[in-house]
Design a protein around this motif. Structure first.
Motif, PDB file in Angstrom:
ATOM      1  N   GLY A 768      43.134  38.112  21.226  1.00 57.32           N
ATOM      2  CA  GLY A 768      43.422  39.139  20.289  1.00 57.32           C
ATOM      3  C   GLY A 768      43.093  40.489  20.333  1.00 57.32           C
ATOM      4  O   GLY A 768      42.986  41.039  21.412  1.00 57.32           O
ATOM      5  N   PHE A 769      42.986  41.089  19.307  1.00 61.01           N
ATOM      6  CA  PHE A 769      42.543  42.772  19.538  1.00 61.01           C
ATOM      7  C   PHE A 769      41.144  42.788  19.787  1.00 61.01           C
ATOM      8  O   PHE A 769      40.332  42.106  19.361  1.00 61.01           O
ATOM      9  N   TRP A 770      40.912  43.768  21.090  1.00 60.28           N
ATOM     10  CA  TRP A 770      39.339  43.571  21.868  1.00 60.28           C
ATOM     11  C   TRP A 770      39.000  45.127  22.125  1.00 60.28           C
ATOM     12  O   TRP A 770      39.533  45.917  22.621  1.00 60.28           O
ATOM     13  N   ASP A 771      38.250  45.227  21.260  1.00 60.88           N
ATOM     14  CA  ASP A 771      37.613  46.845  21.278  1.00 60.88           C
ATOM     15  C   ASP A 771      36.053  46.992  21.195  1.00 60.88           C
ATOM     16  O   ASP A 771      35.627  47.283  20.074  1.00 60.88           O
ATOM     17  N   PRO A 772      35.564  46.268  22.127  1.00 59.39           N
ATOM     18  CA  PRO A 772      33.824  46.142  21.815  1.00 59.39           C
ATOM     19  C   PRO A 772      33.171  47.430  21.795  1.00 59.39           C
ATOM     20  O   PRO A 772      32.123  47.422  21.023  1.00 59.39           O
ATOM     21  N   ALA A 773      33.914  48.402  22.519  1.00 56.77           N
ATOM     22  CA  ALA A 773      33.124  49.938  22.512  1.00 56.77           C
ATOM     23  C   ALA A 773      33.556  50.525  21.104  1.00 56.77           C
ATOM     24  O   ALA A 773      32.705  51.523  21.053  1.00 56.77           O
ATOM     25  N   GLY A 774      34.465  50.089  20.283  1.00 57.46           N
ATOM     26  CA  GLY A 774      34.629  50.802  18.930  1.00 57.46           C
ATOM     27  C   GLY A 774      35.410  51.949  19.081  1.00 57.46           C
ATOM     28  O   GLY A 774      35.229  52.673  18.326  1.00 57.46           O
ATOM     29  N   PHE A 775      36.213  52.079  20.054  1.00 57.87           N
ATOM     30  CA  PHE A 775      37.124  53.232  20.347  1.00 57.87           C
ATOM     31  C   PHE A 775      37.958  53.447  19.031  1.00 57.87           C
ATOM     32  O   PHE A 775      38.367  54.467  18.486  1.00 57.87           O
ATOM     33  N   THR A 776      38.246  52.544  18.436  1.00 58.30           N
ATOM     34  CA  THR A 776      39.247  52.438  17.165  1.00 58.30           C
ATOM     35  C   THR A 776      38.593  52.418  15.880  1.00 58.30           C
ATOM     36  O   THR A 776      39.109  52.154  14.832  1.00 58.30           O
ATOM     37  N   ALA A 777      37.271  52.292  15.819  1.00 58.81           N
ATOM     38  CA  ALA A 777      36.283  52.116  14.612  1.00 58.81           C
ATOM     39  C   ALA A 777      36.649  53.150  13.680  1.00 58.81           C
ATOM     40  O   ALA A 777      36.314  52.812  12.569  1.00 58.81           O
ATOM     41  N   ASP A 778      37.244  54.404  14.141  1.00 59.60           N
ATOM     42  CA  ASP A 778      37.525  55.512  13.083  1.00 59.60           C
ATOM     43  C   ASP A 778      38.868  55.059  12.275  1.00 59.60           C
ATOM     44  O   ASP A 778      39.031  56.053  11.210  1.00 59.60           O
ATOM     45  N   GLY A 779      39.656  54.201  12.893  1.00 53.90           N
ATOM     46  CA  GLY A 779      40.903  54.066  12.138  1.00 53.90           C
ATOM     47  C   GLY A 779      41.949  54.864  12.341  1.00 53.90           C
ATOM     48  O   GLY A 779      43.075  55.029  11.715  1.00 53.90           O
ATOM     49  N   SER A 780      41.744  55.862  13.115  1.00 50.37           N
ATOM     50  CA  SER A 780      42.527  56.984  13.570  1.00 50.37           C
ATOM     51  C   SER A 780      43.665  56.503  14.245  1.00 50.37           C
ATOM     52  O   SER A 780      43.784  55.961  15.468  1.00 50.37           O
ATOM     53  N   THR A 781      44.979  56.490  13.691  1.00 45.13           N
ATOM     54  CA  THR A 781      46.297  55.974  14.349  1.00 45.13           C
ATOM     55  C   THR A 781      46.677  57.145  15.351  1.00 45.13           C
ATOM     56  O   THR A 781      47.192  56.853  16.390  1.00 45.13           O
ATOM     57  N   GLU A 782      46.307  58.378  15.212  1.00 46.66           N
ATOM     58  CA  GLU A 782      46.649  59.473  16.160  1.00 46.66           C
ATOM     59  C   GLU A 782      45.930  59.451  17.246  1.00 46.66           C
ATOM     60  O   GLU A 782      46.432  59.288  18.420  1.00 46.66           O
TER      61      GLU A 782
END
Length: 935
Positions: A768-782
């Motif tokens: 599934g979606f895999w981002d253990p480092a939290g790059f997308t934690a801010d929810g910024s689509t940009e």
């Protein structure tokens, strides 16, 4: 596999030595199947159905089978458990075949016990290659450890032959036990009936007999059951221990105490006590809420979780908060550490001074502790049964009325459902009734099974048939004869071999449509061996493949284990005694019951230097992980420190988020302090081989002691805790990355910013979606779009670079000139990194210009097709939106692999000076010129 049919009843088997090896080899199988038959009777639900129908109806149904074999005067037809209460002839026939086969195996096993005791052993060798004589094989249970692997293979092969050599489907003569063997058949129908009936009667006696023989063998250590040995048997050393109860007395059929070791007994007894206590608590946890109801109020006020919200049974596991698990673990640790449990102490015998389990009266105390053991044993059985019925019915109390309409039954007609177990999913993977999830897991099981069958054959075949003649890799001068069997072969397979393996796997994956509902999704790829124009025959073949694949998955894990321990693919345990692996059995971190554990064979070379280096690395990783784990947990429980982390930066401790989020807040001076402290720990003491510090003893009071035994115990505990912490911190990173909460509040996952991107390209099952480092934690689509474009471009460059490495090695160079003006031919360009120095300046200009063209020729701003990687190239786009999505997703996946691949190629090219990674060149590599220098 069901036990194989045999050619004779006991009365017809010659009382000769020829029965001995066969009987000895089949002894354990006979016990297993006999116990399985008894267990099936105990667990069958037809008995309750019969009782519900009433005695009169039960007698009517039973009359349907009164003319069957095995019905003997004066008892007549006898089925007190009501197995035949449903009147099903199909079920009866299946059970009758099972009974026949169990009886045959038991007759052979019984003869295998008796014959060698009366006639003696066969002369000569059982296994000439192993130097194993028949005279060396002990009678009875002791023989199991001596039968060579090839012997077990022969037993299994003979069983398979008996199963497959004749049609045993319903209504055939073989289904009724008549295989045409003269001793069990006759042209006279009455005589044949008499012989087959006698066989059933003898088989029933043999099933009882072999169980009795196992019992007396385990108690006396003698296959013939010499009870004179029992008086002085090591087993009797423990007859006065707790848990010995009339009328059975001391019971150890497996011979765990046969060595008479009081130390081993005490360790096992403590384990039994603790397992029993946990099981009693767990059993009460199942029963109490069903009878008394739930507690009022909140289990976790902060999480708004009420006791009433907690489902009973297995379902509760997902609801217990992390703090609850921490309390459970902490209580267990307190019980373990709060009292001395060393040998000879009261606590070692289970007496912790709790009023309910101790007494000032020694006899009363003994009685209480013995009762606890008995109750604990019952609870261990009970909780397993509760898990079983909870998994099948979805009800903690085991409401079997729910089973009829249970989602679990939706898959009862699927491949892999086999009698007598039927559909088996105790963990409840299929509880949601999702056919999509089931199909995905089934395909995964099929593929794992196929790989395991190939791997298992790869272990066995060279040991039996020898190696292939000739060369595996002519260019590398590598012969098949040079390839060791088993795990050792991994280091010898050339890179091109791995490429072929990967390519073949890719071909199997991509050559047919495996989407839901297709024949390939169910494992039918049209291979003649696994398909058929007859639907029933095809179903049978595919079902057999699943069953064999499951066995192979178990087999290959066992082979890896014995290969790692013995250094022999075939698992020659004689090598284990002198194995290099045993050189480290007295080291820290070796813990019962596993002992020394190195299945990957890291220590197979016996190098103490390499072991010491790895041990130091493990210690340090464990220490960092313990600190990191505490750093996650402590602020969640105790809160933050008061004041400032960095007064100059105006940064308070309260401003630091817990978990991964803290990384971005630590000031540069903080990182400097962390690095400086690490450097101090590394440099402040001599950690060279043989020093105390090399073994982890830095003189810290908490981890050292003037008592050598106590110090060893503390350091060993540190390693064990460090190993747990390494697992724990990885799990914490994972849940932090998915939920954005250091404590792993999974309630946040539903609305987590990470989920905003779950429908994006590159999200693949099963991860599934895999981002253990939290790059997308801010929810910024940009930010996501920018990183996605970067990933696409890096992947494309890496795919081109990977092909640039591989293609010239396989196809050769282009003819002619790369640069006519410079007189530079393609043939002059070395492969790999060496090519960089040969590309002319004009070539670099062309590369840069082409990159600039790709960047500038299309609008790649947010929301455009090009931003998502679609530049209109036919190969990566399509008028069909689904097909286009599939192509672009495949590109991302391939690009990720290529990024990993090109890094590996750079690495091996730099070390060997060869683009293809010829490691034979590494010995003379310029890089090695300085390997003997001071570091």
């Amino acid at each position: 596999m069901e036990p194989a049919p045999v050619s004779a009843a006991p009365s017809a088997v010659p009382a000769s030595q020829s029965a001995a090896p066969v009987g000895v080899g089949l002894t354990m199988i006979g016990a297993s199947v006999a116990l399985a038959l008894l267990a099936r009777g105990a667990l069958s639900s037809t008995g309750s159905a019969a009782r519900a129908q009433g005695p009169a109806q039960h007698r009517v149904v039973m009359a349907a089978f009164e003319s069957e074999l095995g019905v003997q005067d004066p008892v007549g037809f006898w089925d007190p458990a009501g197995f035949t209460a449903d009147g099903s002839t199909e079920n009866f026939a299946r059970r009758r075949q099972t009974e026949l086969k169990h009886g045959r195996v038991s007759m052979l096993a019984t003869m295998g016990y008796i014959t060698p005791e009366i006639t003696g052993k066969l002369p000569g060798y059982l296994s000439p290659s192993a130097g194993l004589k028949f005279a060396d094989i002990p009678n009875g249970l002791g023989a199991i450890s001596k039968v060579p692997a090839a012997g077990w293979a022969q037993i299994v092969a003979y069983g398979a032959f008996c199963e497959l050599s004749q049609d045993q489907s319903a209504g055939t003569a073989a289904a009724a036990g008549d295989f045409g063997f003269k001793v069990l058949t006759s042209s006279d129908a009455g005589e044949k009936q008499k012989k087959l009936a006698a066989e059933i009667a003898n088989g029933r006696l043999a099933m009882m007999a072999i169980i009795g023989m196992f019992f007396q063998d385990g108690l006396t250590g003698s296959a013939w059951g010499d009870w004179a040995l029992y008086t002085g048997s090591p087993l009797r050393a423990f007859e006065s221990e707790l848990g010995v109860q009339d009328p059975v007395g001391f019971w150890d059929p497996a011979g765990f105490t046969a060595d008479g070791s009081t130390e081993n007994f005490a360790r096992r007894r403590q384990t039994e006590l603790k397992h029993g206590r946990v099981s009693m608590l767990a059993t009460m946890g199942y029963i109490t809420p069903e009878i008394t109801g739930k507690l009022p109020g909140y289990l976790s006020p902060s999480a708004g979780l009420k006791f009433a919200d907690i489902p009973n049974g297995l379902g509760a596991i997902s609801k217990v908060p992390a703090a609850g698990w921490a309390q459970i673990v902490a209580y267990g640790a307190f019980c373990e550490l709060s009292q001395d449990q060393s040998a000879g102490t009261a606590a070692a015998a289970g007496d912790f001074g709790f009023k309910v389990l101790t007494s000032s009266d020694a006899g009363e105390k003994q009685k209480k502790l013995a009762a606890e053991i008995a109750n604990g044993r019952l609870a261990m059985m009970a909780i397993i049964g509760m898990f079983f019925q909870d998994g099948l019915t979805g009800s903690a109390w085991g409401d079997w009325a729910l089973y009829t309409g249970s989602p679990l039954r939706a898959f009862e007609s699927e491949l892999g459902v086999q009698d007598p177990v039927g559909f088996w999913d105790p963990a409840g993977f299929t509880a949601d009734g999702s056919t999509e999830n089931f199909a995905r897991r089934r395909q995964t099981e099929l593929k794992h099974g196929r790989v395991s069958m190939l791997a298992t054959m790869g272990y066995i075949t060279p040991e039996i048939t020898g190696k292939l003649p000739g060369y595996l890799s002519p260019s590398a001068g590598l012969k098949f004869a040079d390839i060791p069997n088993g795990l050792g072969a991994i280091s010898k397979v050339p890179a091109a071999g791995w490429a072929q393996i990967v390519a073949y796997g890719a071909f199997c994956e991509l050559s047919q449509d495996q989407s839901a509902g297709t024949a390939a999704a169910a494992g039918d790829f049209g291979f003649k061996v696994l398909t058929s124009s007859d639907a029933g025959e095809k179903q049978k073949k595919l079902a057999a493949e699943i069953a064999n694949g499951r066995l192979a998955m178990m087999a290959i894990i066992g082979m890896f284990f014995q290969d790692g321990l013995t250094g022999s693919a075939w698992g020659d345990w004689a090598l284990y005694t002198g194995s290099p692996l045993r050189a480290f059995e007295s080291e820290l971190g070796v813990q019962d019951p596993v002992g020394f554990w190195d299945p990957a064979g890291f220590t197979a070379d016996g190098s103490t230097e390499n072991f010491a280096r790895r041990r130091q690395t493990e210690l340090k990783h464990g220490r960092v992980s313990m600190l990191a784990t505490m750093g996650y947990i402590t602020p969640e429980i105790t809160g933050k420190l008061p004041g400032y982390l960095s007064p100059s930066a105006g940064l308070k401790f309260a401003d630091i988020p817990n978990g991964l989020g803290a990384i971005s807040k630590v000031p540069a001076a903080g990182w400097a302090q962390i690095v400086a402290y690490g450097a101090f720990c590394e440099l402040s003491q001599d950690q060279s081989a043989g020093t105390a510090a090399a073994a982890g003893d830095f003189g810290f009071k908490v981890l050292t002691s003037s008592d050598a035994g106590e110090k060893q115990k503390k350091l060993a505990a540190e390693i064990a805790n460090g190993r747990l912490a390494m697992m724990a911190i990885i799990g914490m990173f994972f849940q932090d990355g998915l939920t954005g909460s250091a404590w792993g509040d999974w309630a946040l996952y539903t609305g987590s910013p990470l989920r905003a991107f779950e429908s994006e390209l590159g999200v693949q099952d099963p991860v599934g979606f895999w981002d253990p480092a939290g790059f997308t934690a801010d929810g910024s689509t940009e930010n996501f779009a920018r990183r996605r474009q970067t990933e696409l471009k890096h992947g494309r460059v890496s795919m081109l670079a990977t092909m640039g490495y591989i293609t010239p090695e396989i196809t050769g160079k282009l003819p002619g000139y790369l640069s006519p003006s410079a007189g530079l031919k393609f043939a002059d360009i070395p492969n790999g990194l060496g090519a960089i120095s040969k590309v002319p300046a004009a070539g670099w200009a062309q590369i840069v210009a082409y990159g600039a063209f790709c960047e500038l020729s299309q609008d790649q701003s947010a929301g455009t097709a090009a931003a998502a990687g679609d530049f209109g190239f036919k190969v990566l786009t399509s008028s069909d939106a689904g097909e286009k999505q599939k192509k672009l997703a495949a590109e991302i996946a391939n690009g990720r692999l290529a990024m990993m691949a090109i890094i590996g190629m750079f690495f091996q090219d730099g070390l060997t000076g060869s683009a293809w990674g010829d490691w034979a060149l590494y010995t003379g590599s310029p890089l090695r010129a300085f390997e003997s220098e001071l570091r």
